[in-house]
Write a protein that holds these residues in place. Sequence first.
Motif, short mmCIF file in Angstrom:
data_model
loop_
_atom_site.label_atom_id
_atom_site.label_comp_id
_atom_site.label_asym_id
_atom_site.label_seq_id
_atom_site.Cartn_x
_atom_site.Cartn_y
_atom_site.Cartn_z
N LEU A 242 55.64 56.59 28.21
CA LEU A 242 54.69 56.14 29.23
C LEU A 242 55.32 56.10 30.62
CD1 LEU A 242 52.90 53.19 27.40
CD2 LEU A 242 52.25 55.58 27.53
N ILE A 243 56.58 55.60 30.72
CA ILE A 243 57.21 55.44 32.04
C ILE A 243 57.30 56.77 32.79
CG2 ILE A 243 59.36 54.86 33.23
CD1 ILE A 243 59.73 52.58 31.28
N PRO A 244 57.83 57.84 32.16
CA PRO A 244 57.91 59.09 32.92
C PRO A 244 56.55 59.52 33.45
CG PRO A 244 59.14 59.28 30.90
CD PRO A 244 58.41 57.98 30.83
N PHE A 245 55.53 59.45 32.61
CA PHE A 245 54.22 59.90 33.04
C PHE A 245 53.66 59.02 34.16
CE2 PHE A 245 49.71 60.41 32.95
CZ PHE A 245 49.62 61.79 32.90
N CYS A 246 53.70 57.69 33.96
CA CYS A 246 53.16 56.78 34.98
C CYS A 246 53.93 56.92 36.29
CB CYS A 246 53.23 55.34 34.50
SG CYS A 246 52.18 55.00 33.10
N THR A 247 55.24 57.05 36.23
CA THR A 247 56.05 57.18 37.44
C THR A 247 55.62 58.42 38.20
OG1 THR A 247 57.89 56.20 36.23
CG2 THR A 247 58.40 57.26 38.33
N TRP A 248 55.49 59.51 37.49
CA TRP A 248 55.12 60.77 38.12
C TRP A 248 53.75 60.66 38.78
CZ3 TRP A 248 58.83 63.78 39.22
CH2 TRP A 248 58.58 65.08 39.66
N LEU A 249 52.82 60.02 38.07
CA LEU A 249 51.46 59.89 38.60
C LEU A 249 51.45 58.98 39.83
CD1 LEU A 249 48.51 59.69 36.20
CD2 LEU A 249 48.39 58.37 38.28
N LEU A 250 52.19 57.86 39.77
CA LEU A 250 52.19 56.91 40.88
C LEU A 250 52.92 57.47 42.10
CD1 LEU A 250 52.75 53.57 38.97
CD2 LEU A 250 50.71 54.26 40.21
N MET A 251 53.93 58.30 41.84
CA MET A 251 54.63 58.93 42.97
C MET A 251 53.64 59.71 43.84
SD MET A 251 58.19 60.13 41.22
CE MET A 251 58.53 61.45 42.36
N GLY A 252 52.73 60.41 43.18
CA GLY A 252 51.72 61.16 43.90
C GLY A 252 50.85 60.25 44.77
N TYR A 253 50.48 59.09 44.20
CA TYR A 253 49.65 58.15 44.96
C TYR A 253 50.40 57.55 46.14
CZ TYR A 253 45.40 58.14 42.31
OH TYR A 253 44.21 58.51 41.78
N PHE A 254 51.65 57.15 45.87
CA PHE A 254 52.44 56.51 46.93
C PHE A 254 52.67 57.48 48.09
CE2 PHE A 254 54.63 53.26 43.91
CZ PHE A 254 53.42 52.62 43.78
N LYS A 255 52.82 58.75 47.73
CA LYS A 255 53.10 59.75 48.76
C LYS A 255 51.96 59.81 49.79
CE LYS A 255 55.04 63.66 47.24
NZ LYS A 255 54.98 64.92 46.52
N SER A 256 50.73 59.55 49.32
CA SER A 256 49.57 59.70 50.21
C SER A 256 49.38 58.51 51.14
CB SER A 256 48.31 59.91 49.38
OG SER A 256 48.05 58.75 48.63
N ILE A 257 50.15 57.43 50.94
CA ILE A 257 49.99 56.25 51.80
C ILE A 257 50.83 56.45 53.07
CG2 ILE A 257 50.37 53.76 51.98
CD1 ILE A 257 50.02 53.71 48.89
N PRO A 258 50.20 56.29 54.26
CA PRO A 258 50.92 56.57 55.52
C PRO A 258 52.15 55.68 55.71
CG PRO A 258 48.60 56.04 55.93
CD PRO A 258 48.83 55.85 54.50
N TYR A 259 53.22 56.28 56.20
CA TYR A 259 54.46 55.54 56.45
C TYR A 259 54.28 54.47 57.52
CZ TYR A 259 57.89 57.99 53.66
OH TYR A 259 58.62 58.45 52.62
N GLU A 260 53.36 54.73 58.47
CA GLU A 260 53.19 53.81 59.61
C GLU A 260 52.91 52.39 59.13
OE1 GLU A 260 51.99 56.77 59.36
OE2 GLU A 260 52.66 57.86 61.14
#
Lengths: 292, 316
Positions: free
Chosen positions: A165-183
């Motif tokens: 579960l961890i590898p899959f969830c991490t990979w999926l959440l990385m995609g979501y986190f990437k879309s959040i603006p750094y500002e």
Amino acid sequence: MARNLADQAGGMQYLVSTPRRVVTVYLPLAIFVFVLLFPFYWMAITSIKSNAELYDTSHGSPFWVIKPTWDHFYHLLFETDYPNWMWNTVIVSVVATFLSLFAAVLAAYAIERLRFRGGRTTGLVIFLAYLVPPSILFLPLAAMVLNLGLFDSKLCLMLTYPTFLIPFCTWLLMGYFKSIPYELEECALIDGATRLQILIKIILPLAVPGLISAGIFGFTLSWNEFIYALTFISSSENKTIPIGVVTELVEGDVYHWGPLMAGALLGSLPVAILYSFFVEHYVSSMTGAVKE
Amino acid sequence: MAVISEGLDRRGVGWRRLAAIVADSRDLLGWLFMLPAAALLLVFLLYPLGLGLWLGLTNATLGEPGEFIGFGNFVTLFSDDVYWLSVFNTILYTVVASAAKFMLGLWLAILLNQHMPFKAFIRAIVLLPWIVPTVLSAIAFWWLYDSQFSIISWALRHLGLIKTNIDFLGNPLNARISVIIANVWRGIPFVAISLLAGLQTIPSSLYEAAVLDGATAWQKFRFITLPMLTPIIAVVMTFSVLFTFTDFQLIYVLTRGGPINATHLMATLAFQRAIPGGQLGQGAALASSMIPFLVASVMFSYFGLQRRKWQQGGRD
């Protein structure tokens, strides 16, 4: 906007005549849907047929049921350990999912937003971990579980399920986190927020859709898991639904198809219902994860 | 370390300072955040992976650690016809099922990409085989394949196509076809929905330009759809091959490897040798011997299909 997209999707359809569309699109699609769904219909119809009707195909069509009965469900719920297995599956899936989400959120945040030294490599290693199939791991894990004294306990399932579960969830959440603006994060840092505060108060609320999809995926995968539970669990009281149905409902050479199908149907319903609530989410996040 | 050893009364301050150092350093904080995931994966994934390789070199049984016997297990396996049969079965199963899943999945994706009423609903229900527990749908297939009461046999008999019931799981050829069909049935939705996502990213202007140039339907598929989809196909098929190669559940429910080992996959044979058979060492060796095949098949489907992407100048 939606209207616009729909127009675009049907853009060149006027070039294709209706009879042609029936043959090239609707007919094959109908066959696909029929084949993909028939086993479920058959499961449902079998589970409400009486034994007399099940094993006598000479009267009437077997595709329909003449006298529906709840006997098989009654047998399942009151004369077997089924409710117990259901409870075990729920507990194991919920605990394994939350444990994995906790670890995956921290890991995904660290890899995607902290960008620590070695973060990229760690991300790749986690992806590779997803490619390690349980079929290679179950034997050494069985030996480990035995040595740790966790054999035949729900705890060993809660601890081993996060490995896929961890590898899959991490990979999926990385995609979501990437879309959040750094500002957003930079503002909070200037205001003196700690990284943990940023994660809890800014990133997580924005990543709720991602958390829900990861949670549903995690829950479904845990619910469906078979090989670990089959190997590590031996007593009926600790079994999960997939194991219980396969090992306990099949008695000798006489197959009780009614209760078996009722058990399969009841075991499929929770994930199907959960999925139906979030179906839009599910399809879009899956496509998102694949696009990565 | 000096910070920590500053004495009991000042420990609170020391800890706070340590926390501040960690919080300021992205590297330290990063590793701290990785800790839960890393711990679980190291203990329950990396360690068992190594332990599995080690167990393959011992004569361990369930509960007994056993002794180092070198490549004894592999020597036994390589002279065992059943082992080679399982290797053959696994490759056959993977190749046929993956190819079928790909073709049918791509076809379904293209159908689902059409504009039609109830589009969202149809897309949702089509995913159902992928959602429900494999074991439970496998039981449904077991019932569909019943030698006496199979509804498929019944329907074909009443249509006048066959005289006697089909023995779906009773003879080697039928059993192989039956388990492959069940596997394909379960795998199509995943392939179709993933490829559908890819189809939706293809700009319709490409198709419009092709139509103006007088392209046929086949040419549009061959020169627009397929090249544009290649990167996603590579990822989807890598996963599909991986999970088909290591399949266990379906075989365990439908045939348990029978008849006469005709459907034994490497995973089911490893289970049978190690758990009911008690020879944990040999089972682990068998499971380990899947690794080269696995790496090779992943490499093949990944790099083989990825090729076009770097030829077009995209990043690898």
